[in-house]
Design a protein around this motif. Structure first.
Motif, mmCIF file in Angstrom:
data_model
loop_
_atom_site.group_PDB
_atom_site.id
_atom_site.type_symbol
_atom_site.label_atom_id
_atom_site.label_comp_id
_atom_site.label_asym_id
_atom_site.label_seq_id
_atom_site.Cartn_x
_atom_site.Cartn_y
_atom_site.Cartn_z
ATOM 1 N N PRO A 156 -33.711 -33.627 -13.332
ATOM 2 C CA PRO A 156 -35.061 -33.945 -12.875
ATOM 3 C C PRO A 156 -35.318 -33.301 -11.502
ATOM 4 O O PRO A 156 -34.368 -33.067 -10.733
ATOM 5 N N PRO A 157 -36.609 -33.043 -11.172
ATOM 6 C CA PRO A 157 -36.932 -32.373 -9.902
ATOM 7 C C PRO A 157 -36.309 -33.034 -8.663
ATOM 8 O O PRO A 157 -35.832 -32.332 -7.767
ATOM 9 N N ALA A 158 -36.284 -34.357 -8.623
ATOM 10 C CA ALA A 158 -35.725 -35.049 -7.451
ATOM 11 C C ALA A 158 -34.241 -34.689 -7.274
ATOM 12 O O ALA A 158 -33.760 -34.484 -6.157
ATOM 13 N N VAL A 159 -33.532 -34.592 -8.385
ATOM 14 C CA VAL A 159 -32.094 -34.265 -8.332
ATOM 15 C C VAL A 159 -31.922 -32.796 -7.942
ATOM 16 O O VAL A 159 -31.045 -32.452 -7.128
ATOM 17 N N ALA A 160 -32.768 -31.923 -8.502
ATOM 18 C CA ALA A 160 -32.680 -30.488 -8.178
ATOM 19 C C ALA A 160 -32.860 -30.291 -6.669
ATOM 20 O O ALA A 160 -32.123 -29.531 -6.027
ATOM 21 N N ARG A 161 -33.822 -31.022 -6.110
ATOM 22 C CA ARG A 161 -34.109 -30.926 -4.674
ATOM 23 C C ARG A 161 -32.887 -31.362 -3.864
ATOM 24 O O ARG A 161 -32.469 -30.719 -2.914
ATOM 25 N N LYS A 162 -32.283 -32.464 -4.284
ATOM 26 C CA LYS A 162 -31.113 -33.005 -3.574
ATOM 27 C C LYS A 162 -29.935 -32.025 -3.642
ATOM 28 O O LYS A 162 -29.232 -31.811 -2.648
ATOM 29 N N LEU A 163 -29.727 -31.427 -4.815
ATOM 30 C CA LEU A 163 -28.603 -30.495 -4.968
ATOM 31 C C LEU A 163 -28.794 -29.283 -4.047
ATOM 32 O O LEU A 163 -27.843 -28.815 -3.419
ATOM 33 N N GLU A 196 -30.474 -29.265 -1.277
ATOM 34 C CA GLU A 196 -30.286 -29.760 0.095
ATOM 35 C C GLU A 196 -28.778 -29.799 0.415
ATOM 36 O O GLU A 196 -28.343 -29.316 1.460
ATOM 37 N N ILE A 197 -28.003 -30.336 -0.513
ATOM 38 C CA ILE A 197 -26.552 -30.451 -0.294
ATOM 39 C C ILE A 197 -25.907 -29.075 -0.172
ATOM 40 O O ILE A 197 -25.036 -28.839 0.670
ATOM 41 N N SER A 206 -24.188 -25.630 -9.576
ATOM 42 C CA SER A 206 -25.050 -25.742 -8.410
ATOM 43 C C SER A 206 -24.279 -25.404 -7.131
ATOM 44 O O SER A 206 -24.788 -24.718 -6.243
ATOM 45 N N SER A 207 -23.030 -25.865 -7.032
ATOM 46 C CA SER A 207 -22.249 -25.612 -5.810
ATOM 47 C C SER A 207 -21.925 -24.127 -5.660
ATOM 48 O O SER A 207 -21.667 -23.642 -4.562
#
Ligand code: PNS
Length: 160
Positions: A146-153, A155-156, A135-136
């Motif tokens: 999960p979608p919530a984690v994908a969104r956070k990654l 964002e970061i 992701s980085s």
């Protein structure tokens, strides 16, 4: 009521973890996902961010509680009067580490049992560290978290 603790770093929580939780709930009535606070590892997400994301995944699931713990897992389980720990095993390479943790926990709290659930082939290659790295570097991990984690990654790492 059979209660268990599923401890881990969950940095971040992946679909592999999700699958272990789903299967653990076929064996126990209530599961506490316990995010380790005192880790020497360099983390991407703070423990509170991890709890927030995992809580979002299990919003509306009364059988799952999400919290953090500090110090020894054995002490945490003893305090909560929980005698079952759940851990996932992805491959033989996980075994030595998991066996060492099991032996130590068993020494610290003799009545503590560990139930190991084998990851299925769809999830056995997923690891939090690989997800973080890919992701980085701009890779897509949407089908591994999960979608919530994908969104956070995203964002970061500054992607929409
Ligand atoms: O997701 P992880 O990083 O593989 O989880 C490891 C974890 C959190 C289960 C393990 O490091 C742990 O329980 N740490 C708490 C400290 C402890 O009890 N240590 C003794 C057993 S290793």
């Amino acid at each position: 009521m059979k209660r268990a603790v599923y401890p881990g770093s969950f940095d971040p929580f992946t679909n592999g973890h999700l699958d272990i939780v789903r299967r653990a709930l076929q064996v126990v009535d209530h599961l506490t996902i316990a995010v380790l606070r005192n880790t020497s590892k360099k983390n991407l997400l703070s423990p509170d961010e991890r709890v927030e994301l995992i809580s979002e995944v299990y919003a509306g699931e009364p059988r799952v509680e999400v919290t953090t713990f500090q110090g020894l897992l054995a002490d945490f389980c003893r305090k909560r009067d929980t005698r079952i720990v759940i851990r996932g095993l992805r491959a033989v390479s996980d075994f030595d580490y998991e066996h060492a943790i099991f032996l130590m926990n068993n020494k610290l709290f003799h009545d503590l049992e560990t139930i190991f659930l084998m990851s299925n082939s769809e999830h056995s290659f997923i690891s939090s560290s690989i997800v973080k790295e890919v992701s980085s570097l701009g890779g897509n991990v949407d089908d591994q978290v999960p979608p919530a984690v994908a969104r956070k990654l995203k964002e970061i790492h500054g992607r929409s």
